[in-house]
Every structure is written in C-alpha cells, then in structure tokens.
Design an enzyme around this catalytic site. Structure first.
Site, PDB file in Angstrom:
ATOM      1  CB  CYS A   6      59.022  54.232  68.621  1.00 60.76           C
ATOM      2  SG  CYS A   6      59.146  52.433  68.574  1.00 60.76           S
ATOM      3  CB  CYS A   9      55.966  52.102  68.308  1.00 61.90           C
ATOM      4  SG  CYS A   9      57.155  51.549  69.530  1.00 61.90           S
ATOM      5  CG  ASP A  10      54.227  55.352  66.517  1.00 61.34           C
ATOM      6  OD1 ASP A  10      53.434  54.582  67.075  1.00 61.34           O
ATOM      7  OD2 ASP A  10      54.810  56.277  67.107  1.00 61.34           O
TER       8      ASP A  10
END
Length: 89
Positions: A6, A9-10
C-alpha cells in the site's frame, strides 16, 4: 521491513529511497505514481509493454521513474535489517 502493498499507507517511509513497483496493471501505475512524491527513484518493473494501461504515459514522464520493460522479478533480497535489493531478469 521493506515490502509494502500500500503506497498510500507507507509511501512516506520511503522518502529519498529507491523503490520498486512490480506490475503492469492500472493499480501498479497508481501506486508507482504516488511513490514518485517520496522516493528518489521508482523502478517500475513490467513483464510486458504497458501500452494501453491508463496513466502509464504520465508515469513514464516522471523524471524519477526508471522503467524496466519486459523484465521479471526473480527475488527480493535482504537481511535482518530489511530489503537490500531485488534481482530481475
């Protein structure tokens, strides 16, 4: 420790790092495009020509994208500290 599924997300964890995105789908293009905001270099590894994939041309126009066309991932290399590289062919 270096493998993410992701980018949203990261992505910030990879600021000024080299990253690799594997795949020739629209989702892979979107993830790679997002990572261009953080990573020093985004290595986009595709097994075939991305012709016709939405937004692929926009991704290829980014100065920090290196496209590895007709290439496949052989391994993700690393040690206890995390990913140290990938092997492609």
């Amino acid at each position: 420790k270096g493998v993410s599924y992701c980018a949203t997300c990261d992505g910030a964890f990879y600021r000024d790092e080299e990253v690799a995105v594997i795949g020739v789908t629209q989702e892979a293009v979107e993830e790679a495009q997002f990572l261009t905001k953080f990573a020093s270099t985004v290595h986009w590894i595709t097994s075939k020509d991305p012709e016709g994939v939405p937004f692929a041309d926009d991704l290829l126009a980014c100065k920090n994208v290196k496209h590895w066309n007709k290439t496949r991932l052989l391994s993700i290399d690393g040690d206890d500290s995390g990913v140290t590289g990938v092997t492609i062919k």
